[in-house]
Design an enzyme around this catalytic site. Sequence first.
Site, PDB file in Angstrom:
ATOM      1  N   HIS A  17      11.601   7.212 -49.799  1.00  0.00           N
ATOM      2  CA  HIS A  17      11.426   7.281 -51.253  1.00  0.00           C
ATOM      3  C   HIS A  17      12.341   6.294 -51.988  1.00  0.00           C
ATOM      4  CE1 HIS A  17       9.470  11.583 -51.149  1.00  0.00           C
ATOM      5  NE2 HIS A  17       8.664  10.618 -50.752  1.00  0.00           N
ATOM      6  N   CYS A  33      13.153  -5.324 -61.081  1.00  0.00           N
ATOM      7  CA  CYS A  33      12.680  -5.895 -62.345  1.00  0.00           C
ATOM      8  C   CYS A  33      11.188  -5.631 -62.505  1.00  0.00           C
ATOM      9  CB  CYS A  33      12.957  -7.395 -62.364  1.00  0.00           C
ATOM     10  SG  CYS A  33      12.339  -8.164 -63.876  1.00  0.00           S
ATOM     11  N   GLY A  64      15.886  20.899 -44.810  1.00  0.00           N
ATOM     12  CA  GLY A  64      16.095  20.951 -46.261  1.00  0.00           C
ATOM     13  C   GLY A  64      15.026  20.265 -47.084  1.00  0.00           C
ATOM     14  N   SER A 123      11.190  21.041 -49.044  1.00  0.00           N
ATOM     15  CA  SER A 123      10.201  22.061 -49.405  1.00  0.00           C
ATOM     16  C   SER A 123       8.840  21.730 -48.792  1.00  0.00           C
ATOM     17  CB  SER A 123      10.073  22.148 -50.930  1.00  0.00           C
ATOM     18  OG  SER A 123       9.707  20.876 -51.437  1.00  0.00           O
TER      19      SER A 123
HETATM   20  P1  OAD Z   1      12.935  20.118 -52.886  1.00  0.00           P
HETATM   21  O1  OAD Z   1      13.853  20.327 -54.032  1.00  0.00           O
HETATM   22  O2  OAD Z   1      11.469  20.205 -53.152  1.00  0.00           O
HETATM   23  O3  OAD Z   1      13.232  21.190 -51.743  1.00  0.00           O
HETATM   24  C1  OAD Z   1      14.537  21.426 -51.284  1.00  0.00           C
HETATM   25  C2  OAD Z   1      14.434  22.326 -50.080  1.00  0.00           C
HETATM   26  O4  OAD Z   1      15.731  22.479 -49.540  1.00  0.00           O
HETATM   27  C3  OAD Z   1      13.900  23.739 -50.356  1.00  0.00           C
HETATM   28  O5  OAD Z   1      12.945  24.068 -49.364  1.00  0.00           O
HETATM   29  C4  OAD Z   1      15.148  24.626 -50.233  1.00  0.00           C
HETATM   30  O6  OAD Z   1      14.831  25.927 -49.697  1.00  0.00           O
HETATM   31  C5  OAD Z   1      15.969  23.841 -49.242  1.00  0.00           C
HETATM   32  N1  OAD Z   1      17.428  24.034 -49.349  1.00  0.00           N
HETATM   33  C6  OAD Z   1      18.178  24.183 -50.465  1.00  0.00           C
HETATM   34  N2  OAD Z   1      19.493  24.233 -50.152  1.00  0.00           N
HETATM   35  C7  OAD Z   1      19.567  24.119 -48.809  1.00  0.00           C
HETATM   36  C8  OAD Z   1      20.648  24.067 -47.883  1.00  0.00           C
HETATM   37  N3  OAD Z   1      21.923  24.155 -48.282  1.00  0.00           N
HETATM   38  N4  OAD Z   1      20.351  23.939 -46.566  1.00  0.00           N
HETATM   39  C9  OAD Z   1      19.057  23.860 -46.137  1.00  0.00           C
HETATM   40  N5  OAD Z   1      17.996  23.886 -46.970  1.00  0.00           N
HETATM   41  C10 OAD Z   1      18.248  24.002 -48.286  1.00  0.00           C
HETATM   42  O7  OAD Z   1      13.313  18.728 -52.206  1.00  0.00           O
HETATM   43  P2  OAD Z   1      12.443  17.770 -51.296  1.00  0.00           P
HETATM   44  O8  OAD Z   1      11.636  18.518 -50.313  1.00  0.00           O
HETATM   45  O9  OAD Z   1      13.372  16.716 -50.790  1.00  0.00           O
HETATM   46  O10 OAD Z   1      10.392  12.784 -54.508  1.00  0.00           O
HETATM   47  O11 OAD Z   1      11.492  17.121 -52.367  1.00  0.00           O
HETATM   48  C11 OAD Z   1      10.605  16.145 -51.954  1.00  0.00           C
HETATM   49  C12 OAD Z   1      10.467  15.088 -53.000  1.00  0.00           C
HETATM   50  O12 OAD Z   1      10.114  15.664 -54.242  1.00  0.00           O
HETATM   51  C13 OAD Z   1      11.723  14.327 -53.325  1.00  0.00           C
HETATM   52  O13 OAD Z   1      12.016  13.275 -52.435  1.00  0.00           O
HETATM   53  C14 OAD Z   1      11.421  13.775 -54.666  1.00  0.00           C
HETATM   54  C15 OAD Z   1      10.922  15.062 -55.278  1.00  0.00           C
HETATM   55  O14 OAD Z   1      10.288  14.989 -56.418  1.00  0.00           O
HETATM   56  C16 OAD Z   1      10.260  11.805 -55.372  1.00  0.00           C
HETATM   57  O15 OAD Z   1      11.017  11.630 -56.294  1.00  0.00           O
HETATM   58  C17 OAD Z   1       9.073  10.938 -55.068  1.00  0.00           C
END
Ligand code: OAD
Length: 244
Positions: free
Chosen positions: A122, A130, A190, A192
């Site tokens: 990402h 730019c 970690g 979702s």
């Molecule tokens: P999310 O915020 O959607 O999900 C975070 C995940 O981490 C959840 O499943 C939580 O249960 C888990 N979690 C939280 N704290 C934790 C911990 N201490 N240990 C283990 N797990 C934990 O984040 P992403 O899946 O990374 O994209 O989101 C995917 C994408 O959506 C991101 O890269 C970004 C976002 O919008 C873009 O900006 C294109």
Amino acid sequence: MTPIEDCREWLRNSSPIAVLTGAGISAESGIPTFRSGSAELPALWSRYRPEDLATPLAFQRDPELVWRWYDWRRGLIARAQPNAGHLALAKWERGCDRFTLITQNVDGLHTAAGSSRVLEIHGSIWTLRCLACAAEWENHATPLPEIPPHCACGSMARPGVVWFGEGLPQGVWREAERAVRACRLLLVVGTSAVVYPAAGLVPMAREAGARIIEVNREETPVSSLVDRVLRGPAGEILPGLLDS
Ligand code: OAD
């Protein structure tokens, strides 16, 4: 054997290994995840969802607002340190011949922890691009002296991250797909697992016959696909899992 002992044995005996991380691995470094709810956010940003800010349309409508959000996140990240989860993965890489770390995170904390090869599918919050001449450069200033920032050519710059509705950087994505198709074990930490195409790497590994371990505080849409689920914070689970 307990689930964690199973997993330790698989990690010792599987090669190649791929790892997919998401915002949850950086949560214990104090960086709010995207879908954790608004309670831990400052009032200003709790009103917005990432889908309202991290899009080309949002930027077109109000580049200053979008840049203020990124400037706030850059400030948080600049003050953050890699946690025990990032450090355990970096240490594991050093002792492992065939290892690929794929991250959806734009914070750079895997590299700060010492991981030497990170596929940032990402992009990076520290890269600016730019809008006119497509020049890309690194910028670590926090706060940014100018919002929105500009390129040397005079045009406005955007964050070098992937927004909703945009394609992923092709070379990096192809490498991630290749690593996932080839791996014998995929560790999913970690995330979702709701944002595609990144989340599709998990069924891709499954179809290629890899074992899959999920480390997450909560159930996700891929929990039912994986071989073992280790519930809890990555900063506690990964050091125990990866310390051989
Ligand atoms: P999310 O915020 O959607 O999900 C975070 C995940 O981490 C959840 O499943 C939580 O249960 C888990 N979690 C939280 N704290 C934790 C911990 N201490 N240990 C283990 N797990 C934990 O984040 P992403 O899946 O990374 O994209 O989101 C995917 C994408 O959506 C991101 O890269 C970004 C976002 O919008 C873009 O900006 C294109």
